[in-house]
Design a protein around this motif. Sequence first.
Motif, PDB file in Angstrom:
ATOM      1  N   HIS A  91     -16.732   9.884   9.190  1.00  0.00           N
ATOM      2  CA  HIS A  91     -15.486  10.545   8.780  1.00  0.00           C
ATOM      3  C   HIS A  91     -15.716  11.704   7.821  1.00  0.00           C
ATOM      4  O   HIS A  91     -16.689  11.734   7.078  1.00  0.00           O
ATOM      5  CB  HIS A  91     -14.449   9.543   8.256  1.00  0.00           C
ATOM      6  CG  HIS A  91     -14.767   8.879   6.943  1.00  0.00           C
ATOM      7  ND1 HIS A  91     -14.365   9.387   5.742  1.00  0.00           N
ATOM      8  CD2 HIS A  91     -15.417   7.717   6.655  1.00  0.00           C
ATOM      9  CE1 HIS A  91     -14.746   8.567   4.762  1.00  0.00           C
ATOM     10  NE2 HIS A  91     -15.389   7.551   5.288  1.00  0.00           N
ATOM     11  N   ASP A 240     -19.476   9.723   0.362  1.00  0.00           N
ATOM     12  CA  ASP A 240     -18.742   8.923   1.353  1.00  0.00           C
ATOM     13  C   ASP A 240     -17.692   9.853   1.943  1.00  0.00           C
ATOM     14  O   ASP A 240     -16.714  10.159   1.277  1.00  0.00           O
ATOM     15  CB  ASP A 240     -18.106   7.704   0.672  1.00  0.00           C
ATOM     16  CG  ASP A 240     -17.118   6.979   1.563  1.00  0.00           C
ATOM     17  OD1 ASP A 240     -17.144   7.175   2.784  1.00  0.00           O
ATOM     18  OD2 ASP A 240     -16.307   6.207   1.009  1.00  0.00           O
ATOM     19  N   ASP A 241     -17.793  10.399   3.153  1.00  0.00           N
ATOM     20  CA  ASP A 241     -18.783   9.919   4.090  1.00  0.00           C
ATOM     21  C   ASP A 241     -19.588  11.109   4.614  1.00  0.00           C
ATOM     22  O   ASP A 241     -20.157  11.065   5.693  1.00  0.00           O
ATOM     23  CB  ASP A 241     -18.036   9.201   5.229  1.00  0.00           C
ATOM     24  CG  ASP A 241     -18.984   8.478   6.184  1.00  0.00           C
ATOM     25  OD1 ASP A 241     -20.050   8.035   5.752  1.00  0.00           O
ATOM     26  OD2 ASP A 241     -18.645   8.401   7.373  1.00  0.00           O
ATOM     27  N   GLU A 270      -9.770   8.755   7.817  1.00  0.00           N
ATOM     28  CA  GLU A 270     -10.286   7.381   7.719  1.00  0.00           C
ATOM     29  C   GLU A 270      -9.780   6.731   6.439  1.00  0.00           C
ATOM     30  O   GLU A 270      -9.464   5.544   6.406  1.00  0.00           O
ATOM     31  CB  GLU A 270     -11.822   7.397   7.740  1.00  0.00           C
ATOM     32  CG  GLU A 270     -12.463   6.013   7.871  1.00  0.00           C
ATOM     33  CD  GLU A 270     -12.580   5.249   6.559  1.00  0.00           C
ATOM     34  OE1 GLU A 270     -12.614   4.007   6.593  1.00  0.00           O
ATOM     35  OE2 GLU A 270     -12.636   5.887   5.484  1.00  0.00           O
ATOM     36  N   GLU A 271      -9.675   7.533   5.389  1.00  0.00           N
ATOM     37  CA  GLU A 271      -9.291   6.990   4.077  1.00  0.00           C
ATOM     38  C   GLU A 271      -7.846   6.517   4.028  1.00  0.00           C
ATOM     39  O   GLU A 271      -7.436   5.846   3.083  1.00  0.00           O
ATOM     40  CB  GLU A 271      -9.543   8.024   2.960  1.00  0.00           C
ATOM     41  CG  GLU A 271     -10.997   8.476   2.824  1.00  0.00           C
ATOM     42  CD  GLU A 271     -11.949   7.363   2.389  1.00  0.00           C
ATOM     43  OE1 GLU A 271     -11.484   6.237   2.124  1.00  0.00           O
ATOM     44  OE2 GLU A 271     -13.158   7.630   2.333  1.00  0.00           O
ATOM     45  N   ASP A 316     -20.552   4.819   8.067  1.00  0.00           N
ATOM     46  CA  ASP A 316     -19.739   5.003   6.866  1.00  0.00           C
ATOM     47  C   ASP A 316     -20.505   4.350   5.713  1.00  0.00           C
ATOM     48  O   ASP A 316     -21.029   3.240   5.872  1.00  0.00           O
ATOM     49  CB  ASP A 316     -18.365   4.344   7.061  1.00  0.00           C
ATOM     50  CG  ASP A 316     -17.351   4.814   6.037  1.00  0.00           C
ATOM     51  OD1 ASP A 316     -17.704   5.656   5.172  1.00  0.00           O
ATOM     52  OD2 ASP A 316     -16.205   4.340   6.100  1.00  0.00           O
TER      53      ASP A 316
HETATM   54 CO    CO Z   1     -16.074   5.948   3.937  1.00  0.00          CO
END
Ligand code: CO
Length: 446
Positions: A91, A240-241, A270-271, A316
Amino acid sequence: MELENQKEREDEYYKEAEGLLRFIEKSPSVFHVVANASGLLEEHGYQRLAESRSWQLEEGGKYYVTRNGSSLIAFQVPQKKVTAYRLFCSHNDSPTFKIKERPELDVEQSYTKLNVEQYGGALLAPWFDRPLSFAGRVLVQTEDGIEMRLVDADQDLLLIPSLAIHMNREANSGMNYNVQTDLCPVFGDGQAKGRFRSFVAELAETKEEKLLGMDLFLYNRQHGTFVGVGEEYIASPRLDDLQCMYGSLRGFLEAEPRTGIPVYCAFDNEETGSVSRQGAGSTFLQDVLTRINAALGGTQEDYLRAVASSFMISGDNAHALHPNHAEKADPVNRPRMNQGVVIKYNANQKYTTDGRSTAVLRTLMDRAQVPYQVYTNRSDIAGGSTLGNISNTQVSLTCVDIGMPQLAMHSPYEMAGAKDTAYLVRLARAYFSADIEVTDEAIRIQ
Ligand code: CO
Protein backbone atom coordinates in the motif's frame (compact mmCIF):
# COMPACT_ATOMS: atom_id res chain seq x y z
CA MET A 1 37.18 -12.94 -2.29
CA GLU A 2 35.13 -13.31 0.91
CA LEU A 3 35.88 -9.72 1.74
CA GLU A 4 34.86 -8.49 -1.68
CA ASN A 5 31.55 -10.33 -1.39
CA GLN A 6 31.04 -8.80 2.01
CA LYS A 7 31.73 -5.36 0.56
CA GLU A 8 29.32 -5.96 -2.31
CA ARG A 9 26.63 -7.01 0.14
CA GLU A 10 27.17 -3.90 2.26
CA ASP A 11 26.99 -1.74 -0.86
CA GLU A 12 23.75 -3.45 -1.89
CA TYR A 13 22.19 -2.84 1.56
CA TYR A 14 23.26 0.77 1.53
CA LYS A 15 22.13 1.43 -2.03
CA GLU A 16 18.63 0.05 -1.49
CA ALA A 17 18.17 1.77 1.88
CA GLU A 18 19.41 5.08 0.51
CA GLY A 19 17.19 4.69 -2.57
CA LEU A 20 14.19 4.07 -0.32
CA LEU A 21 14.85 7.14 1.82
CA ARG A 22 15.21 9.36 -1.25
CA PHE A 23 12.03 7.92 -2.78
CA ILE A 24 10.06 8.61 0.40
CA GLU A 25 11.41 12.13 0.60
CA LYS A 26 10.20 12.85 -2.95
CA SER A 27 6.81 11.31 -2.19
CA PRO A 28 5.02 13.32 0.51
CA SER A 29 1.51 12.19 -0.53
CA VAL A 30 -0.05 9.10 -2.18
CA PHE A 31 -0.37 11.05 -5.42
CA HIS A 32 3.37 11.78 -5.39
CA VAL A 33 4.11 8.11 -4.64
CA VAL A 34 2.17 7.06 -7.74
CA ALA A 35 3.68 9.82 -9.91
CA ASN A 36 7.22 8.87 -8.86
CA ALA A 37 6.58 5.13 -9.29
CA SER A 38 5.11 5.88 -12.74
CA GLY A 39 8.29 7.79 -13.60
CA LEU A 40 10.48 4.83 -12.58
CA LEU A 41 8.30 2.45 -14.60
CA GLU A 42 8.52 4.66 -17.68
CA GLU A 43 12.31 4.87 -17.34
CA HIS A 44 12.25 1.07 -17.53
CA GLY A 45 10.15 1.00 -20.69
CA TYR A 46 6.66 0.65 -19.23
CA GLN A 47 3.80 2.20 -21.18
CA ARG A 48 0.89 3.87 -19.52
CA LEU A 49 -2.57 2.43 -20.20
CA ALA A 50 -5.82 4.21 -19.37
CA GLU A 51 -8.76 2.30 -17.89
CA SER A 52 -11.07 4.35 -20.13
CA ARG A 53 -9.34 3.33 -23.41
CA SER A 54 -9.00 0.03 -25.22
CA TRP A 55 -5.88 -2.04 -24.57
CA GLN A 56 -3.62 -3.61 -27.19
CA LEU A 57 -0.99 -5.75 -25.48
CA GLU A 58 2.12 -7.07 -27.23
CA GLU A 59 4.27 -10.07 -26.39
CA GLY A 60 7.23 -8.76 -24.42
CA GLY A 61 5.30 -5.57 -23.59
CA LYS A 62 5.45 -3.72 -20.26
CA TYR A 63 2.49 -1.70 -19.03
CA TYR A 64 1.03 0.14 -16.07
CA VAL A 65 -2.30 1.64 -15.18
CA THR A 66 -3.36 3.94 -12.35
CA ARG A 67 -6.71 4.63 -10.72
CA ASN A 68 -7.49 7.94 -9.05
CA GLY A 69 -3.82 8.86 -9.40
CA SER A 70 -3.33 7.09 -6.06
CA SER A 71 -3.29 3.33 -6.83
CA LEU A 72 -1.10 1.68 -9.43
CA ILE A 73 -0.87 -1.71 -11.15
CA ALA A 74 2.04 -2.61 -13.46
CA PHE A 75 2.54 -5.83 -15.41
CA GLN A 76 4.60 -7.53 -18.07
CA VAL A 77 3.57 -9.82 -20.89
CA PRO A 78 6.46 -12.29 -21.29
CA GLN A 79 4.24 -14.62 -23.38
CA LYS A 80 1.06 -13.79 -25.26
CA LYS A 81 -0.89 -16.16 -23.07
CA VAL A 82 -2.18 -16.01 -19.51
CA THR A 83 -1.38 -19.20 -17.59
CA ALA A 84 -1.00 -17.70 -14.12
CA TYR A 85 -0.51 -14.32 -12.47
CA ARG A 86 2.26 -13.59 -9.98
CA LEU A 87 1.19 -10.68 -7.82
CA PHE A 88 2.96 -8.57 -5.25
CA CYS A 89 0.67 -6.06 -3.51
CA SER A 90 1.44 -3.38 -0.96
CA HIS A 91 0.00 0.00 0.00
CA ASN A 92 0.90 3.61 -0.77
CA ASP A 93 -0.94 5.44 1.98
CA SER A 94 0.09 6.21 5.56
CA PRO A 95 -1.77 7.64 8.55
CA THR A 96 -1.94 11.44 8.34
CA PHE A 97 -4.39 14.33 8.46
CA LYS A 98 -6.50 15.58 5.59
CA ILE A 99 -7.09 19.30 5.30
CA LYS A 100 -10.82 19.97 5.33
CA GLU A 101 -12.80 22.08 2.88
CA ARG A 102 -12.94 25.65 4.21
CA PRO A 103 -9.95 24.88 6.43
CA GLU A 104 -9.22 28.15 8.19
CA LEU A 105 -9.89 28.42 11.92
CA ASP A 106 -9.45 31.76 13.64
CA VAL A 107 -8.24 31.98 17.25
CA GLU A 108 -8.95 35.45 18.67
CA GLN A 109 -7.57 37.13 15.55
CA SER A 110 -4.12 36.01 16.75
CA TYR A 111 -3.72 32.64 15.07
CA THR A 112 -4.98 31.01 11.92
CA LYS A 113 -5.15 27.22 12.24
CA LEU A 114 -5.92 24.60 9.61
CA ASN A 115 -8.99 22.48 10.23
CA VAL A 116 -7.93 18.86 9.73
CA GLU A 117 -9.44 15.41 9.93
CA GLN A 118 -7.50 12.28 10.90
CA TYR A 119 -6.74 9.78 8.12
CA GLY A 120 -6.01 6.24 9.34
CA GLY A 121 -4.86 5.03 12.73
CA ALA A 122 -2.09 7.53 13.49
CA LEU A 123 0.01 7.65 16.64
CA LEU A 124 -0.87 11.23 17.51
CA ALA A 125 1.78 12.38 20.02
CA PRO A 126 4.73 12.49 17.58
CA TRP A 127 2.88 14.99 15.35
CA PHE A 128 3.35 17.72 17.96
CA ASP A 129 6.17 20.27 18.09
CA ARG A 130 7.85 19.63 14.76
CA PRO A 131 7.73 21.41 11.41
CA LEU A 132 5.01 20.03 9.15
CA SER A 133 3.93 20.75 5.61
CA PHE A 134 1.19 19.62 3.26
CA ALA A 135 1.03 17.98 -0.16
CA GLY A 136 -1.50 16.32 -2.43
CA ARG A 137 -3.44 17.25 -5.53
CA VAL A 138 -5.70 20.01 -6.67
CA LEU A 139 -8.19 20.23 -9.51
CA VAL A 140 -7.75 23.29 -11.64
CA GLN A 141 -10.08 24.81 -14.21
CA THR A 142 -8.26 25.34 -17.51
CA GLU A 143 -9.22 26.34 -21.06
CA ASP A 144 -9.58 22.66 -22.02
CA GLY A 145 -11.44 21.43 -18.97
CA ILE A 146 -10.37 20.38 -15.50
CA GLU A 147 -6.77 19.39 -14.82
CA MET A 148 -5.26 17.52 -11.89
CA ARG A 149 -2.04 19.02 -10.52
CA LEU A 150 0.23 17.79 -7.78
CA VAL A 151 1.22 20.30 -5.15
CA ASP A 152 3.76 20.22 -2.34
CA ALA A 153 4.18 23.22 -0.07
CA ASP A 154 7.70 21.87 0.60
CA GLN A 155 8.57 24.26 3.41
CA ASP A 156 8.48 24.29 7.20
CA LEU A 157 4.97 25.68 7.23
CA LEU A 158 2.80 24.24 9.98
CA LEU A 159 3.20 23.35 13.65
CA ILE A 160 1.02 21.71 16.30
CA PRO A 161 2.25 23.08 19.64
CA SER A 162 1.95 20.99 22.81
CA LEU A 163 0.36 22.41 25.89
CA ALA A 164 3.14 23.18 28.39
CA ILE A 165 3.65 20.76 31.28
CA HIS A 166 2.80 23.66 33.65
CA MET A 167 -0.69 23.82 32.22
CA ASN A 168 -1.25 20.09 32.25
CA ARG A 169 0.64 18.30 35.02
CA GLU A 170 -0.91 15.03 33.81
CA ALA A 171 0.69 15.34 30.36
CA ASN A 172 3.18 12.51 31.02
CA SER A 173 0.63 10.11 32.44
CA GLY A 174 -1.13 9.28 29.20
CA MET A 175 -2.91 11.84 27.06
CA ASN A 176 -6.33 11.63 25.57
CA TYR A 177 -6.06 13.67 22.37
CA ASN A 178 -9.00 15.26 20.62
CA VAL A 179 -8.20 15.78 16.93
CA GLN A 180 -10.60 18.72 16.58
CA THR A 181 -9.22 20.69 19.52
CA ASP A 182 -5.64 19.47 19.94
CA LEU A 183 -4.33 18.66 16.46
CA CYS A 184 -5.24 21.50 14.11
CA PRO A 185 -1.86 23.00 13.13
CA VAL A 186 -0.99 26.68 13.21
CA PHE A 187 -0.82 28.09 9.67
CA GLY A 188 0.05 31.65 10.64
CA ASP A 189 -0.91 34.61 12.78
CA GLY A 190 -4.19 36.54 12.63
CA GLN A 191 -3.10 38.12 9.34
CA ALA A 192 -2.91 34.68 7.71
CA LYS A 193 -6.71 34.43 7.66
CA GLY A 194 -7.88 34.20 4.04
CA ARG A 195 -4.41 33.20 2.80
CA PHE A 196 -4.84 29.44 2.49
CA ARG A 197 -6.58 29.23 -0.87
CA SER A 198 -4.35 31.82 -2.49
CA PHE A 199 -1.31 29.98 -1.10
CA VAL A 200 -2.54 26.71 -2.65
CA ALA A 201 -3.41 28.47 -5.93
CA GLU A 202 0.14 29.81 -6.11
CA LEU A 203 1.57 26.31 -5.57
CA ALA A 204 -0.65 25.05 -8.40
CA GLU A 205 0.35 27.98 -10.61
CA THR A 206 -3.20 29.13 -11.04
CA LYS A 207 -5.65 31.71 -9.71
CA GLU A 208 -7.69 31.18 -6.60
CA GLU A 209 -11.00 31.23 -8.48
CA LYS A 210 -9.76 28.43 -10.79
CA LEU A 211 -9.25 26.03 -7.89
CA LEU A 212 -12.16 23.61 -8.07
CA GLY A 213 -11.16 20.82 -5.72
CA MET A 214 -8.36 19.59 -3.46
CA ASP A 215 -7.09 16.51 -1.62
CA LEU A 216 -4.33 17.78 0.64
CA PHE A 217 -2.62 15.95 3.49
CA LEU A 218 -0.13 16.89 6.20
CA TYR A 219 3.35 15.39 6.29
CA ASN A 220 6.34 15.42 8.60
CA ARG A 221 9.26 17.49 7.32
CA GLN A 222 11.96 15.48 9.05
CA HIS A 223 14.28 13.78 6.53
CA GLY A 224 15.00 10.09 6.47
CA THR A 225 18.41 9.10 7.85
CA PHE A 226 20.59 6.25 9.10
CA VAL A 227 20.82 5.75 12.86
CA GLY A 228 22.76 3.45 15.20
CA VAL A 229 26.51 3.37 15.84
CA GLY A 230 26.99 1.15 12.79
CA GLU A 231 24.28 2.93 10.79
CA GLU A 232 22.38 -0.33 11.10
CA TYR A 233 18.93 1.28 11.14
CA ILE A 234 16.97 3.72 9.05
CA ALA A 235 14.48 6.26 10.38
CA SER A 236 11.99 7.96 8.10
CA PRO A 237 8.38 8.98 7.65
CA ARG A 238 6.04 6.45 5.96
CA LEU A 239 8.21 3.29 6.11
CA ASP A 240 4.85 1.51 6.52
CA ASP A 241 4.30 0.73 3.77
CA LEU A 242 6.63 2.46 1.34
CA GLN A 243 9.43 0.08 2.32
CA CYS A 244 7.39 -2.82 0.88
CA MET A 245 6.00 -0.69 -1.95
CA TYR A 246 9.45 0.54 -3.05
CA GLY A 247 11.38 -2.70 -2.37
CA SER A 248 8.90 -4.80 -4.37
CA LEU A 249 8.96 -2.23 -7.19
CA ARG A 250 12.77 -2.39 -7.35
CA GLY A 251 12.63 -6.18 -7.58
CA PHE A 252 9.85 -6.02 -10.17
CA LEU A 253 11.89 -3.65 -12.35
CA GLU A 254 14.95 -5.91 -12.20
CA ALA A 255 13.16 -9.23 -12.74
CA GLU A 256 13.44 -11.28 -15.94
CA PRO A 257 10.19 -13.19 -16.22
CA ARG A 258 9.80 -15.83 -18.94
CA THR A 259 6.29 -17.10 -18.27
CA GLY A 260 3.03 -16.08 -16.60
CA ILE A 261 2.03 -12.48 -15.95
CA PRO A 262 4.01 -10.71 -13.22
CA VAL A 263 1.82 -8.03 -11.64
CA TYR A 264 2.97 -5.27 -9.30
CA CYS A 265 0.25 -3.52 -7.25
CA ALA A 266 0.36 -0.55 -4.91
CA PHE A 267 -2.99 0.39 -3.39
CA ASP A 268 -4.31 3.48 -1.69
CA ASN A 269 -6.62 3.50 1.34
CA GLU A 270 -5.26 0.45 3.21
CA GLU A 271 -5.11 2.57 6.35
CA THR A 272 -8.85 3.15 6.23
CA GLY A 273 -9.83 -0.45 5.44
CA SER A 274 -9.19 -0.65 1.64
CA VAL A 275 -12.84 0.04 0.83
CA SER A 276 -12.82 2.73 -1.86
CA ARG A 277 -12.85 3.02 -5.64
CA GLN A 278 -9.09 2.45 -5.76
CA GLY A 279 -8.38 0.34 -2.65
CA ALA A 280 -7.49 -3.35 -2.44
CA GLY A 281 -11.17 -4.02 -1.69
CA SER A 282 -12.26 -2.40 -4.97
CA THR A 283 -12.63 -4.00 -8.40
CA PHE A 284 -9.38 -2.39 -9.63
CA LEU A 285 -7.26 -5.55 -9.50
CA GLN A 286 -9.97 -7.80 -10.90
CA ASP A 287 -10.70 -5.31 -13.68
CA VAL A 288 -7.03 -5.18 -14.69
CA LEU A 289 -6.48 -8.95 -14.56
CA THR A 290 -9.60 -9.74 -16.60
CA ARG A 291 -8.67 -7.10 -19.16
CA ILE A 292 -5.15 -8.50 -19.55
CA ASN A 293 -6.66 -11.93 -20.20
CA ALA A 294 -9.22 -10.57 -22.68
CA ALA A 295 -6.62 -8.42 -24.50
CA LEU A 296 -4.48 -11.54 -24.98
CA GLY A 297 -7.42 -13.44 -26.45
CA GLY A 298 -8.28 -15.52 -23.36
CA THR A 299 -11.78 -16.72 -22.53
CA GLN A 300 -13.55 -16.38 -19.18
CA GLU A 301 -12.59 -19.97 -18.46
CA ASP A 302 -8.94 -19.21 -19.25
CA TYR A 303 -9.10 -16.36 -16.75
CA LEU A 304 -10.58 -18.50 -13.99
CA ARG A 305 -8.04 -21.24 -14.65
CA ALA A 306 -5.21 -18.71 -14.48
CA VAL A 307 -6.49 -17.27 -11.18
CA ALA A 308 -6.78 -20.80 -9.78
CA SER A 309 -3.08 -21.29 -10.63
CA SER A 310 -1.88 -17.91 -9.36
CA PHE A 311 0.03 -16.70 -6.33
CA MET A 312 0.09 -13.42 -4.47
CA ILE A 313 2.44 -11.86 -1.95
CA SER A 314 0.77 -9.24 0.23
CA GLY A 315 3.50 -6.99 1.63
CA ASP A 316 2.90 -4.76 4.63
CA ASN A 317 5.39 -3.97 7.37
CA ALA A 318 5.56 -6.06 10.54
CA HIS A 319 6.37 -5.29 14.17
CA ALA A 320 9.95 -5.92 15.27
CA LEU A 321 10.82 -6.83 18.86
CA HIS A 322 10.63 -3.54 20.78
CA PRO A 323 13.69 -2.59 22.86
CA ASN A 324 11.55 -1.29 25.73
CA HIS A 325 8.58 -3.58 25.42
CA ALA A 326 9.80 -7.08 24.69
CA GLU A 327 6.76 -8.33 26.64
CA LYS A 328 4.46 -7.28 23.78
CA ALA A 329 5.93 -9.85 21.39
CA ASP A 330 4.92 -13.49 21.04
CA PRO A 331 7.08 -15.72 23.28
CA VAL A 332 8.98 -17.24 20.33
CA ASN A 333 7.97 -15.49 17.09
CA ARG A 334 9.87 -12.24 17.63
CA PRO A 335 11.14 -10.56 14.43
CA ARG A 336 14.39 -8.59 14.59
CA MET A 337 15.37 -5.76 12.28
CA ASN A 338 18.12 -6.62 9.73
CA GLN A 339 17.31 -10.31 9.95
CA GLY A 340 15.24 -10.55 6.83
CA VAL A 341 11.69 -10.72 5.54
CA VAL A 342 8.95 -11.50 8.05
CA ILE A 343 6.24 -14.05 7.22
CA LYS A 344 3.03 -13.05 9.04
CA TYR A 345 0.52 -15.53 10.44
CA ASN A 346 -2.92 -15.08 11.98
CA ALA A 347 -5.35 -17.91 12.73
CA ASN A 348 -8.34 -15.63 12.12
CA GLN A 349 -7.23 -14.86 8.55
CA LYS A 350 -6.22 -11.23 9.06
CA TYR A 351 -3.11 -12.56 7.34
CA THR A 352 -3.61 -15.02 4.51
CA THR A 353 -0.50 -17.11 5.16
CA ASP A 354 -1.05 -20.84 5.61
CA GLY A 355 1.06 -23.96 5.25
CA ARG A 356 0.62 -24.06 1.46
CA SER A 357 1.61 -20.47 0.83
CA THR A 358 4.47 -20.71 3.35
CA ALA A 359 5.89 -23.65 1.41
CA VAL A 360 5.93 -21.62 -1.81
CA LEU A 361 7.47 -18.58 -0.19
CA ARG A 362 10.16 -20.53 1.68
CA THR A 363 11.22 -22.20 -1.55
CA LEU A 364 11.61 -18.78 -3.18
CA MET A 365 13.43 -17.29 -0.21
CA ASP A 366 15.92 -20.14 -0.06
CA ARG A 367 16.54 -19.73 -3.75
CA ALA A 368 17.05 -15.97 -3.42
CA GLN A 369 19.21 -16.41 -0.30
CA VAL A 370 16.89 -14.21 1.71
CA PRO A 371 16.72 -14.88 5.45
CA TYR A 372 13.20 -15.02 6.87
CA GLN A 373 11.57 -14.88 10.26
CA VAL A 374 8.07 -15.24 11.59
CA TYR A 375 5.53 -12.89 13.13
CA THR A 376 2.43 -13.84 15.05
CA ASN A 377 0.54 -11.70 17.53
CA ARG A 378 0.77 -12.59 21.19
CA SER A 379 -2.42 -14.58 21.70
CA ASP A 380 -3.74 -11.93 24.11
CA ILE A 381 -3.12 -8.97 21.73
CA ALA A 382 -5.46 -8.41 18.78
CA GLY A 383 -2.93 -6.96 16.28
CA GLY A 384 -3.53 -5.21 12.96
CA SER A 385 -4.85 -6.14 9.56
CA THR A 386 -3.75 -5.56 5.98
CA LEU A 387 -4.82 -5.85 2.36
CA GLY A 388 -4.13 -9.48 1.34
CA ASN A 389 -7.30 -11.00 2.78
CA ILE A 390 -9.40 -8.03 1.57
CA SER A 391 -8.04 -8.31 -1.97
CA ASN A 392 -8.89 -12.02 -1.83
CA THR A 393 -12.60 -11.17 -1.56
CA GLN A 394 -12.31 -9.68 -5.10
CA VAL A 395 -9.72 -11.96 -6.68
CA SER A 396 -9.36 -15.21 -4.73
CA LEU A 397 -5.99 -16.89 -5.05
CA THR A 398 -3.29 -18.45 -2.93
CA CYS A 399 -1.65 -15.71 -0.89
CA VAL A 400 1.03 -15.14 1.71
CA ASP A 401 1.45 -12.10 3.98
CA ILE A 402 4.90 -10.72 4.60
CA GLY A 403 6.44 -7.46 5.82
CA MET A 404 9.69 -5.86 6.82
CA PRO A 405 10.33 -5.65 10.57
CA GLN A 406 9.97 -2.12 11.95
CA LEU A 407 9.32 -0.09 15.09
CA ALA A 408 7.05 2.88 15.84
CA MET A 409 4.50 1.80 13.24
CA HIS A 410 2.02 4.61 12.41
CA SER A 411 4.21 7.28 13.95
CA PRO A 412 5.07 10.07 11.46
CA TYR A 413 8.70 8.95 11.95
CA GLU A 414 9.36 5.21 11.96
CA MET A 415 12.39 2.95 12.31
CA ALA A 416 13.50 -0.12 10.35
CA GLY A 417 16.60 -2.18 9.52
CA ALA A 418 19.08 -0.73 7.01
CA LYS A 419 19.63 -4.18 5.43
CA ASP A 420 16.04 -5.32 5.06
CA THR A 421 15.03 -3.35 1.95
CA ALA A 422 17.78 -5.15 0.01
CA TYR A 423 16.43 -8.52 1.19
CA LEU A 424 12.99 -7.60 -0.09
CA VAL A 425 14.37 -6.44 -3.45
CA ARG A 426 16.15 -9.78 -3.77
CA LEU A 427 13.00 -11.73 -2.91
CA ALA A 428 10.81 -9.73 -5.32
CA ARG A 429 13.34 -10.13 -8.14
CA ALA A 430 13.48 -13.91 -7.66
CA TYR A 431 9.70 -14.13 -7.31
CA PHE A 432 8.86 -12.18 -10.43
CA SER A 433 11.52 -14.08 -12.41
CA ALA A 434 10.30 -17.54 -11.32
CA ASP A 435 7.76 -19.76 -13.02
CA ILE A 436 5.12 -20.58 -10.40
CA GLU A 437 1.90 -22.53 -10.68
CA VAL A 438 -0.03 -23.09 -7.50
CA THR A 439 -3.26 -25.08 -7.81
CA ASP A 440 -5.18 -27.24 -5.36
CA GLU A 441 -3.84 -30.23 -7.26
CA ALA A 442 -0.15 -29.36 -7.44
CA ILE A 443 2.45 -26.74 -6.63
CA ARG A 444 5.19 -26.17 -9.20
CA ILE A 445 8.05 -23.65 -8.88
CA GLN A 446 10.78 -23.33 -11.48
CO1 CO B 1 0.78 -0.94 6.59
